[in-house]
Design an enzyme around this catalytic site. Sequence first.
Site, PDB file in Angstrom:
ATOM      1  N   LYS A  92       0.862  -1.190   0.000  1.00 43.40           N
ATOM      2  CA  LYS A  92       0.000   0.000   0.000  1.00 43.40           C
ATOM      3  C   LYS A  92       0.891   1.230   0.000  1.00 43.40           C
ATOM      4  O   LYS A  92       1.231   1.796   1.043  1.00 43.40           O
ATOM      5  CB  LYS A  92      -0.934  -0.005   1.212  1.00 43.40           C
TER       6      LYS A  92
ATOM      7  N   SER B 244      -8.486   0.581  -5.389  1.00 36.40           N
ATOM      8  CA  SER B 244      -8.774   0.952  -4.000  1.00 36.40           C
ATOM      9  C   SER B 244     -10.261   1.217  -3.816  1.00 36.40           C
ATOM     10  O   SER B 244     -11.070   0.310  -3.985  1.00 36.40           O
ATOM     11  CB  SER B 244      -7.927   2.153  -3.578  1.00 36.40           C
TER      12      SER B 244
END
Length: 622
Positions: free
Chosen positions: A204, A410
């Site tokens: 991430k 996302s």
Amino acid sequence: MKKTFFLLSRPVVWSYRFLRSGLTVLSNLLFLALVALVLFVLLYKPQVQVPMHSALLLAPEGDIVEQRSSIGFIAKAVARLSGTPMREDTFLQDIVDVVHAASGDPRIKLLVLNTNRMGNASLDQIRTIGSAIEEFKRTGKKVIAVGDSFNQAQYYLASWADKINLHPMGAVNMRGFSVFRLYARELIDKLAIDFHVFRVGTFKAAVEPLLRDNMSAEDKEATGLWLGKLWDLYCDDIVKHRGLERQVFLDNVNQTVSQLGAVGGDRARLALATGLVDGLKNRQEMEQLLIQEVGPAPDKEGFNCIGFQEYLDTITPSYTDDQQKKDLIGIIIASGNILPGKGAVDQIGSDDLVKRIRKARQDARVKAIVLRITTGGGSAFASEMIREELAAAKKDGKIVVVSMGAMAASGGYWLAAEADAIVAAPTTLTGSIGIFGAIPVVDKTLAQIGLHSDGIGTTDIAHFGNLTRPMSEAEASTMQMDVERGYHQFIDIVAKGRHMSADQVEKIAEGRVWEGATALSLGLVDRLGDLQDAVDEAAKRANIPAANGYYIELMPDNYLDRFKRVEQPVEALVARFWPATMVPDSVRRPIAEQMDIFLPDNNDPEGLYSHCLLPLSALSFR
């Protein structure tokens, strides 16, 4: 005496009242005349005649977009009335419609593709246009591309042409793809800001610009994989269209510097020698070539052609509701960062998108919804609001199909995961399943200028959320728990929607980004294709004709609302009127996109974000 004065003054009063009424009437008439003039300028469309045996001139202006901007109504009126030049974007579906119509039009003999004024366009958008061009060519008609110079996006589109002609002083700027971000760790340290970052997932990387001054090894690994696959796809298309050998083409790109030296720095000659173009012609020579193909224009000015906008006025656009069809497929376009509330241009405001989904959900004629999303994510809360409305539509019996654009990662994947079907382009960037929070604390920054925070609260946690106070371990622990809870919620949503176990999702999550073809093999999407393929999928599942699709838009609540929401941030409006700004686009755009999600107006209620934070401008495709 008083009576005489009254009698004398009465004509004066009447004259005053007459003049005042007359001025009021005159001002109203002038106002109505101005409104009529604006409407005439906007709505008047002269009768268009398509010349026989003519060329269709397709010359996209500005960026290729998939959502019409609300600036169109206002800015076009101002620009047309004032004569101010304005950069307009080109609607992707308009291009596709025009090329499709021209392929079956016996009056159109040739397609001329001019990319000189084309701005940003994603790989999937260009491939969609390319598919329409292929259909045009299958009818036996020719396609000629012309350009003063070609960047990589412009050349990619031009490669679908039968012949490509370049100006002798031009170039084909082929250099490969890259991803470069701005990293702000040193700047944040100099400002004495403590950025407390909370995240889940090794890959991430959305928050790395706040934590580092360079790209991490993990991010380089993950980014290199999908970036390489996009480059491979680009190269495969180029060599196929141009009839080149792949390795020779790659060697030519890698050896550009040495090869350029061999031709005395003449980029046009290099493009011709390496087979990227078929001819070097100046504008006058190009015009003569086209005159040989289709003859001169009726007024003898140039070649016999009709422009894109003029031809568009002669056809009925796709996906329009004629009020006569009983069963419909509602198409909703959503592009930009996801944030709570109302969005502006190039933003996905959860309130606006929920209203459009609800409009489709409550319309008995709408049997299926196609949500076309292009986003790197944003607010986790806003993403959940949109997902819940999509789930409600499914519960009400609507088929829900998601069509993914250049990016649906996302938060974009959060709201897509439970759709009945997901259609992605081979070049779509998706996944990035992860959550993060980023809280800046500025107590040290304030201390440097002599400001200090102190006070008292009624509980041990009353100071939570105060950015002028140091963050305690307890507050940090709470924030980390919120992030982990959000991450597991994301995992559960994906597992349920994609019929996987949580463990299976975990293996492909942790914030990793995948391109469309890999996402298909991993089970994150159901098929590869474009918007039309998604509409076809929805039509098949709902058992209705694919031709029954229509765009669902919302009218502003009032004219004040229309003005308030036209083009924010302000730089977008400026860029439309004055494309060449003092700050280069290569500098301005990445900064604006990377920081957009952290602006106060975009804050998630809990400070949680599901965002890839890979601005499309960071991908150096052009």
